[in-house]
Design a protein around this motif. Structure first.
Motif, PDB file in Angstrom:
ATOM      1  N   ASN A 508      -0.536  -9.286 -28.034  1.00 34.66           N
ATOM      2  CA  ASN A 508      -0.710 -10.163 -26.868  1.00 34.66           C
ATOM      3  C   ASN A 508      -0.948 -11.599 -27.339  1.00 34.66           C
ATOM      4  O   ASN A 508      -2.067 -12.096 -27.347  1.00 34.66           O
ATOM      5  CB  ASN A 508      -1.882  -9.677 -26.017  1.00 34.66           C
ATOM      6  CG  ASN A 508      -2.033 -10.473 -24.731  1.00 34.66           C
ATOM      7  OD1 ASN A 508      -1.044 -10.905 -24.150  1.00 34.66           O
ATOM      8  ND2 ASN A 508      -3.268 -10.664 -24.290  1.00 34.66           N
ATOM      9  N   THR A 509       0.115 -12.241 -27.771  1.00 38.35           N
ATOM     10  CA  THR A 509       0.035 -13.628 -28.234  1.00 38.35           C
ATOM     11  C   THR A 509       0.527 -14.564 -27.128  1.00 38.35           C
ATOM     12  O   THR A 509       0.853 -14.125 -26.024  1.00 38.35           O
ATOM     13  CB  THR A 509       0.886 -13.823 -29.497  1.00 38.35           C
ATOM     14  OG1 THR A 509       2.279 -13.677 -29.166  1.00 38.35           O
ATOM     15  CG2 THR A 509       0.519 -12.787 -30.555  1.00 38.35           C
ATOM     16  N   HIS A 510       0.598 -15.844 -27.425  1.00 37.94           N
ATOM     17  CA  HIS A 510       1.107 -16.810 -26.454  1.00 37.94           C
ATOM     18  C   HIS A 510       2.631 -16.774 -26.362  1.00 37.94           C
ATOM     19  O   HIS A 510       3.201 -17.363 -25.445  1.00 37.94           O
ATOM     20  CB  HIS A 510       0.655 -18.224 -26.840  1.00 37.94           C
ATOM     21  CG  HIS A 510      -0.833 -18.418 -26.730  1.00 37.94           C
ATOM     22  ND1 HIS A 510      -1.500 -18.369 -25.525  1.00 37.94           N
ATOM     23  CD2 HIS A 510      -1.782 -18.651 -27.679  1.00 37.94           C
ATOM     24  CE1 HIS A 510      -2.792 -18.573 -25.718  1.00 37.94           C
ATOM     25  NE2 HIS A 510      -2.991 -18.742 -27.033  1.00 37.94           N
ATOM     26  N   ALA A 511       3.269 -16.113 -27.324  1.00 36.22           N
ATOM     27  CA  ALA A 511       4.736 -15.994 -27.310  1.00 36.22           C
ATOM     28  C   ALA A 511       5.115 -14.684 -26.626  1.00 36.22           C
ATOM     29  O   ALA A 511       5.020 -13.603 -27.218  1.00 36.22           O
ATOM     30  CB  ALA A 511       5.292 -16.035 -28.732  1.00 36.22           C
ATOM     31  N   GLY A 516       6.846  -8.849 -26.259  1.00 38.98           N
ATOM     32  CA  GLY A 516       7.790  -7.861 -25.757  1.00 38.98           C
ATOM     33  C   GLY A 516       8.529  -7.147 -26.858  1.00 38.98           C
ATOM     34  O   GLY A 516       8.770  -5.937 -26.784  1.00 38.98           O
ATOM     35  N   PHE A 517       8.891  -7.878 -27.919  1.00 36.16           N
ATOM     36  CA  PHE A 517       9.645  -7.289 -29.026  1.00 36.16           C
ATOM     37  C   PHE A 517       8.816  -6.214 -29.739  1.00 36.16           C
ATOM     38  O   PHE A 517       9.246  -5.057 -29.860  1.00 36.16           O
ATOM     39  CB  PHE A 517      10.051  -8.386 -30.016  1.00 36.16           C
ATOM     40  CG  PHE A 517      11.014  -7.926 -31.071  1.00 36.16           C
ATOM     41  CD1 PHE A 517      12.376  -8.084 -30.878  1.00 36.16           C
ATOM     42  CD2 PHE A 517      10.572  -7.333 -32.249  1.00 36.16           C
ATOM     43  CE1 PHE A 517      13.282  -7.652 -31.846  1.00 36.16           C
ATOM     44  CE2 PHE A 517      11.454  -6.905 -33.209  1.00 36.16           C
ATOM     45  CZ  PHE A 517      12.819  -7.065 -33.017  1.00 36.16           C
ATOM     46  N   LEU A 518       7.615  -6.583 -30.198  1.00 39.35           N
ATOM     47  CA  LEU A 518       6.806  -5.631 -30.975  1.00 39.35           C
ATOM     48  C   LEU A 518       6.277  -4.493 -30.113  1.00 39.35           C
ATOM     49  O   LEU A 518       6.228  -3.332 -30.558  1.00 39.35           O
ATOM     50  CB  LEU A 518       5.654  -6.359 -31.659  1.00 39.35           C
ATOM     51  CG  LEU A 518       6.013  -7.206 -32.885  1.00 39.35           C
ATOM     52  CD1 LEU A 518       4.753  -7.749 -33.553  1.00 39.35           C
ATOM     53  CD2 LEU A 518       6.815  -6.400 -33.895  1.00 39.35           C
ATOM     54  N   ASN A 519       5.854  -4.799 -28.901  1.00 42.72           N
ATOM     55  CA  ASN A 519       5.321  -3.730 -28.049  1.00 42.72           C
ATOM     56  C   ASN A 519       6.400  -2.710 -27.708  1.00 42.72           C
ATOM     57  O   ASN A 519       6.123  -1.514 -27.630  1.00 42.72           O
ATOM     58  CB  ASN A 519       4.746  -4.337 -26.765  1.00 42.72           C
ATOM     59  CG  ASN A 519       3.454  -5.093 -27.016  1.00 42.72           C
ATOM     60  OD1 ASN A 519       2.670  -4.736 -27.892  1.00 42.72           O
ATOM     61  ND2 ASN A 519       3.231  -6.157 -26.258  1.00 42.72           N
ATOM     62  N   THR A 520       7.639  -3.160 -27.518  1.00 43.66           N
ATOM     63  CA  THR A 520       8.741  -2.229 -27.261  1.00 43.66           C
ATOM     64  C   THR A 520       8.976  -1.315 -28.455  1.00 43.66           C
ATOM     65  O   THR A 520       9.180  -0.099 -28.301  1.00 43.66           O
ATOM     66  CB  THR A 520      10.032  -3.010 -26.949  1.00 43.66           C
ATOM     67  OG1 THR A 520       9.825  -3.820 -25.782  1.00 43.66           O
ATOM     68  CG2 THR A 520      11.193  -2.066 -26.698  1.00 43.66           C
ATOM     69  N   ILE A 521       8.914  -1.869 -29.661  1.00 42.19           N
ATOM     70  CA  ILE A 521       9.117  -1.077 -30.876  1.00 42.19           C
ATOM     71  C   ILE A 521       8.048   0.008 -31.003  1.00 42.19           C
ATOM     72  O   ILE A 521       8.353   1.192 -31.226  1.00 42.19           O
ATOM     73  CB  ILE A 521       9.093  -1.988 -32.124  1.00 42.19           C
ATOM     74  CG1 ILE A 521      10.291  -2.957 -32.124  1.00 42.19           C
ATOM     75  CG2 ILE A 521       9.061  -1.159 -33.409  1.00 42.19           C
ATOM     76  CD1 ILE A 521      11.622  -2.302 -32.307  1.00 42.19           C
ATOM     77  N   PHE A 522       6.787  -0.371 -30.835  1.00 40.15           N
ATOM     78  CA  PHE A 522       5.696   0.560 -31.105  1.00 40.15           C
ATOM     79  C   PHE A 522       5.332   1.435 -29.913  1.00 40.15           C
ATOM     80  O   PHE A 522       4.459   2.300 -30.030  1.00 40.15           O
ATOM     81  CB  PHE A 522       4.469  -0.204 -31.612  1.00 40.15           C
ATOM     82  CG  PHE A 522       4.650  -0.757 -32.995  1.00 40.15           C
ATOM     83  CD1 PHE A 522       4.654   0.082 -34.090  1.00 40.15           C
ATOM     84  CD2 PHE A 522       4.860  -2.110 -33.204  1.00 40.15           C
ATOM     85  CE1 PHE A 522       4.846  -0.406 -35.371  1.00 40.15           C
ATOM     86  CE2 PHE A 522       5.049  -2.620 -34.477  1.00 40.15           C
ATOM     87  CZ  PHE A 522       5.044  -1.761 -35.563  1.00 40.15           C
TER      88      PHE A 522
END
Length: 583
Positions: A508-511, A516-522
């Motif tokens: 949960n960063t400012h980007a 979305g990219f990392l949370n989708t992967i994991f």
């Protein structure tokens, strides 16, 4: 010891029909319709969840469902003809939900006051992200990068991945059944009873109907039962959540559906493009590739085929989600693909001029000059479809292989390719006849969830069966298998619990695009399982463990020419292998 030994078997022996063998026509049509009914669960659930968040009405929801079914039919037909050629259904994917939610929550879209306008603008943003993300697929699929990466696969490494393709969907099984036990439990018990205990009973002499058509029979009976409960007022005073799960009249699909509607490209308007949205969507593309790879491996085993070699796997991945593509061997050979009017070449022996005439949405004419002969050659080229079509038509999500339909191959013991091809026809037909399709789409989801309990479990067991080619008396193998399975379930569960409890996933960063990219992967169990299993399997005592990993059996399936049976199962139709030879 001889009495309890079960030697490894490359192909399952107790299936009735393999890829190239077909049941009688009446049986084939009924089996195809059964596949269509089964894939409705996901096709209805995803739009029903996302469209209201986008600001859409019930009419918008049924239109998105129709579009998703229409494109799924096209993708399924193309996959069965020109992709892996395995009997797999290509449908909507939950892998894309996280990046789609990121797009829906974009502040610029949330500020639109009119709900319908917000729906249209959000859909166009999703379309643009899908179109851009499909370019990643074309690179990974048609450049053979995924085939090259598959060299690191082994039976030991892939068993947890395939297992997690089924086990990772556990939240769509009994938790959804529990939302309406009045119809979910009877459905589950009836399915097990007919398909397993009564499978040898034949009311009609030639056809084991309870083994062939358990889904059709059970869905029909329990659906009628749920209609009676709804009409009798059984849910009138129940909580809203129970009514939404149990009642057959809550979705408002039939009343909102038009009698006839033909989906067409750009029906929501011109797509809009945003770099952050596209990057987040690319994570879903990667997840979809991994999940589809596991599903293809499972489907090949349940269809009595050899594991798809790297070339076929890349071909299937490229067709599933692609871009404008041309693969044209000239002279000494070469690979070409077109994108936005440009032609790129990978071969130093040819001069290729960027002369492209796209005469339709499905055919590009590419003019080339052979460097050595000077011959001007013009070749028609098929386009990669998948996510590109999802983006063009506006399905609201991307595509992947339907895991439940892979499980149905084993439940019915029918792996015929023709069944899937006809099923694609049902998807296209009923997607245009809105009222008729909406009737079937109104089946309560707990009925599908009961089916998933059996079918997802079957796919998971197929993955575990790959361990028969490995040495499971090896502590190394036990650690890799156990850790991959455990983390493949535990890590996504942690991400999901955090998302539910705090409203955002752990990253949960400012980007937002990075989140979305990392949370989708994991959040994807097969993806986490593949990261763990492939890394450990290729770094722990690799040289000493080749036999223990199952490589002596696996290695011959890496290449198209490695096993004579590959040509029988995976050769392209219409003699197209002359123009697209295996690499």
């Amino acid at each position: 010891m001889e009495n309890i030994s079960h030697p490894p078997m490359e192909q399952l022996q107790d299936l009735e029909y393999c890829i190239d063998s077909n049941p009688p026509w009446v049986e084939t049509i009924l089996l195809a319709f059964q596949n269509y009914i089964l894939m409705l669960g996901t096709s209805v659930m995803i739009p029903s969840m996302l469209v209201p968040l986008m600001g859409g009405t019930d009419a918008d929801k049924i239109r998105v469902i129709q579009t998703l079914l229409f494109v799924s039919g096209i993708n399924t037909l193309l996959q069965a003809l020109f992709g892996t050629r395995l009997p797999t259904i290509v449908g909507g994917s939950f892998s894309y939900v996280i990046p789609i939610l990121y797009i829906i929550r974009d502040s610029s879209l949330q500020q639109i006051p009119d709900p319908h306008e917000r729906f249209l603008q959000t859909m166009r943003a999703i379309q643009g992200a899908l179109i851009i993300a499909s370019s990643l697929q074309i690179i990974i699929g048609y450049s053979q990068l995924w085939g090259i990466f598959s060299r690191f696969f082994s039976p030991l490494g892939m068993a947890p991945v395939i297992g997690l393709v089924g086990l990772g969907l556990f939240d769509r099984g009994f938790p959804a059944v529990g939302n309406c036990v009045e119809i979910g439990i009877p459905m589950l018990l009836m399915l097990i009873g007919l398909s397993q205990y009564l499978k040898h009973y034949r009311p009609f002499r030639d056809t084991p109907i309870f083994e062939r058509f358990p889904v059709l029979i059970c869905v029909t009976v329990i659906w009628i039962y749920s209609v009676i409960l709804t009409a009798g007022g059984a849910y009138s005073h129940r909580p809203t959540r129970t009514q939404n799960s149990c009642r057959t009249d809550r979705a408002n699909l039939i009343s909102s559906a038009p009698w006839f509607k033909f989906p067409y490209p750009l029906q929501w308007g011109a797509p809009t493009f945003d770099a952050g949205h596209s990057v987040a969507m690319m994570a879903a593309v990667l997840v979809s590739i991994i999940e589809s790879t596991g599903a293809y491996k499972a489907a090949s085993r349940l269809a009595i085929a050899t594991p798809p070699p790297a070339y076929v796997l890349s071909r299937g991945i490229g067709w599933q989600q692609g871009s404008l593509y041309c693969s044209i061997p000239l002279g000494m050979g070469g690979t070409y693909w077109s994108n936005k009017g440009l032609v790129w070449a990978v071969h130093t022996n040819l001069l290729v001029y960027p002369i492209v005439s796209c005469v339709s949405i499905s055919v590009c004419i590419v003019s080339m000059v052979d460097r050595y002969t000077g011959t001007n050659c013009i070749h028609p080229s098929p386009q990669g479809i998948g996510v590109l079509l999802d983006g063009l038509f506006g399905t609201g999500t991307g595509s992947t292989v339907s895991v439940e339909n892979v499980g149905l191959l084993g439940l019915t013991r029918v792996g015929s390719r023709r069944v899937v091809q006809i099923s694609a026809g049902f998807m296209i037909f009923f997607s245009t006849l809105g009222k008729f399709g909406a009737v079937f789409a109104s089946i309560p989801f707990p009925i599908f969830a009961a089916l998933y309990c059996v079918l997802f479990g079957l796919v998971a067991s197929v993955g575990i069966s790959f361990l028969q080619f490995t040495n499971m008396n090896s502590m190394r193998n036990l650690i890799i298998t156990g850790l991959s399975l455990f983390l493949g379930i535990s890590v996504p569960q942690y991400f999901n619990d955090t998302l539910v409890s705090s409203g955002h996933a752990p990253v949960n960063t400012h980007a937002g695009w990075f989140n979305g990219f990392l949370n989708t992967i994991f959040l994807s169990p097969p993806t986490v399982g593949l990261i763990v299993s492939i890394f450990l399997d290729n770094t722990l005592e690799v040289e000493k463990s080749k036999k223990d990993r199952g490589m002596p059996w696996w290695v011959k399936f890496r290449t198209f020419r490695g096993d004579n049976r590959n040509e029988e199962f995976y050769t392209l139709p219409f003699n197209l292998n002359r123009f697209f030879p295996p690499t």
